[in-house]
Design a protein around this motif. Structure first.
Motif, mmCIF file in Angstrom:
data_model
loop_
_atom_site.group_PDB
_atom_site.id
_atom_site.type_symbol
_atom_site.label_atom_id
_atom_site.label_comp_id
_atom_site.label_asym_id
_atom_site.label_seq_id
_atom_site.Cartn_x
_atom_site.Cartn_y
_atom_site.Cartn_z
ATOM 1 N N LEU A 1 0.828 -1.195 0.000
ATOM 2 C CA LEU A 1 0.000 0.000 0.000
ATOM 3 C C LEU A 1 0.864 1.247 0.000
ATOM 4 O O LEU A 1 1.754 1.394 0.833
ATOM 5 C CB LEU A 1 -0.912 -0.019 1.227
ATOM 6 N N TYR B 1 -3.654 5.771 0.910
ATOM 7 C CA TYR B 1 -5.070 5.503 0.808
ATOM 8 C C TYR B 1 -5.863 6.701 1.286
ATOM 9 O O TYR B 1 -5.338 7.593 1.962
ATOM 10 C CB TYR B 1 -5.470 4.226 1.558
ATOM 11 N N ASP C 1 -16.348 0.595 2.363
ATOM 12 C CA ASP C 1 -15.800 0.793 3.700
ATOM 13 C C ASP C 1 -14.406 0.185 3.743
ATOM 14 O O ASP C 1 -14.180 -0.870 3.162
ATOM 15 C CB ASP C 1 -16.708 0.116 4.734
ATOM 16 N N GLU C 2 -13.481 0.819 4.458
ATOM 17 C CA GLU C 2 -12.084 0.372 4.385
ATOM 18 C C GLU C 2 -11.834 -0.917 5.158
ATOM 19 O O GLU C 2 -10.796 -1.541 4.966
ATOM 20 C CB GLU C 2 -11.156 1.475 4.892
ATOM 21 N N VAL C 3 -12.741 -1.312 5.999
ATOM 22 C CA VAL C 3 -12.532 -2.564 6.740
ATOM 23 C C VAL C 3 -13.499 -3.631 6.268
ATOM 24 O O VAL C 3 -13.113 -4.742 5.935
ATOM 25 C CB VAL C 3 -12.715 -2.353 8.256
ATOM 26 N N ARG C 4 -14.780 -3.306 6.207
ATOM 27 C CA ARG C 4 -15.842 -4.283 6.055
ATOM 28 C C ARG C 4 -15.970 -4.830 4.637
ATOM 29 O O ARG C 4 -16.380 -5.971 4.439
ATOM 30 C CB ARG C 4 -17.156 -3.628 6.486
ATOM 31 N N ASP C 5 -15.631 -3.991 3.672
ATOM 32 C CA ASP C 5 -15.977 -4.330 2.291
ATOM 33 C C ASP C 5 -14.774 -4.694 1.426
ATOM 34 O O ASP C 5 -13.663 -4.224 1.641
ATOM 35 C CB ASP C 5 -16.723 -3.166 1.647
ATOM 36 N N GLU C 6 -15.056 -5.490 0.408
ATOM 37 C CA GLU C 6 -14.016 -5.883 -0.534
ATOM 38 C C GLU C 6 -13.564 -4.682 -1.357
ATOM 39 O O GLU C 6 -14.315 -3.728 -1.560
ATOM 40 C CB GLU C 6 -14.542 -6.992 -1.461
ATOM 41 N N GLN C 7 -12.321 -4.757 -1.799
ATOM 42 C CA GLN C 7 -11.786 -3.726 -2.667
ATOM 43 C C GLN C 7 -11.913 -4.181 -4.118
ATOM 44 O O GLN C 7 -11.703 -5.348 -4.435
ATOM 45 C CB GLN C 7 -10.317 -3.443 -2.329
ATOM 46 N N PHE D 1 -10.417 -3.485 -7.906
ATOM 47 C CA PHE D 1 -9.162 -2.995 -8.459
ATOM 48 C C PHE D 1 -9.308 -2.550 -9.908
ATOM 49 O O PHE D 1 -10.099 -3.105 -10.676
ATOM 50 C CB PHE D 1 -8.099 -4.094 -8.392
#
Lengths: 118, 113
Positions: free
Chosen positions: B45, B48, B96-102, B104
């Motif tokens: 990373l 962000y 959401d930065e924790v709960r959800d998939e990213q 790309f």
């Protein structure tokens, strides 16, 4: 800090064999999320599945299945009857709310290269 | 929906040149990310943005700057490119930065000579 370990660097199989990818994680948080991503030779990263720490129900989606076990901190991924198109690097990832360091919230494992030959 | 788009797809720079990598998402996501991927190093990373108006350093921020232009766009700037910045750069976004998939983008392959 959180940590994700994918001990298998590369797995080679012949088409139609099953492939299981191991993922072991570490976190101090009680609420966390686990992910699998696929990166085929073309290079893009594709999201496959998400699991939260409260949902240990295993899932099957077509030829893919996932085995989440909190007791062993593992989130393994199986491809049944592999095909050449499954050749890719597969990444396991973990996010939680307690991580505050510069890694951001999502920690990726090093990836496992899957090679499926005809 | 285009998802996450990145421009350019390929770029060759000479040492010391500058450039900006553009990223846009049309999923109305709050969080956006820049990663670099080097052979054998996995994804690292760079910066962000958890939400519009905020940016934070990641694991490898040196030599880069970012701008969250609006909710859709997150750019990465190399002020003075170095050969060590030769890499594949990925932009990603999530609700959401924790709960959800990213999700790309397709990546930018950058070579610095």
């Amino acid at each position: 800090a959180q940590k994700v370990t994918q001990a298998q660097t590369e797995i080679s199989v012949v088409e139609k064999e099953d492939v299981t990818l191991d993922c072991v994680y570490e976190t101090r948080d009680t609420t966390y999320y686990l992910f699998w991503y696929k990166q085929p030779p073309s290079g893009e990263l594709v999201f496959l599945i998400r699991r939260n720490s409260f949902d240990e129900q295993n899932e099957i989606s077509g030829r893919y299945s996932w085995n989440f076990q909190k007791s062993t901190s593992s989130f393994n991924f199986t491809i049944t009857a592999s095909q050449v198109v499954d050749s890719a690097v597969y990444f396991c990832a973990l996010s939680d709310y307690m991580t505050t360091d510069s890694w951001g919230k999502l920690q990726f494992g090093a990836g496992t290269q899957v090679v499926v030959t005809p | 929906n285009a998802g996450v788009t990145q421009t350019p797809k390929f770029q060759v720079l000479k040492t010391g040149q500058s450039m900006t990598l553009q990223c846009a998402q049309d999923m109305n996501h709050n969080s956006m990310y820049w990663y670099r991927q080097d052979p054998g190093m996995g994804l690292r990373l760079i910066y962000y943005s958890a939400s519009e108006g905020t940016t934070d350093k990641g694991e490898v921020p040196n030599g880069y700057n970012v701008s969250r232009l609006n909710k859709r766009e997150f750019s990465l700037r190399l002020e003075s490119a170095a050969p060590s910045q030769t890499s594949v750069y990925f932009c990603a976004s999530s609700e959401d930065e924790v709960r959800d998939e990213q999700y790309f983008g397709p990546g930018t392959r950058l070579t610095v000579t």
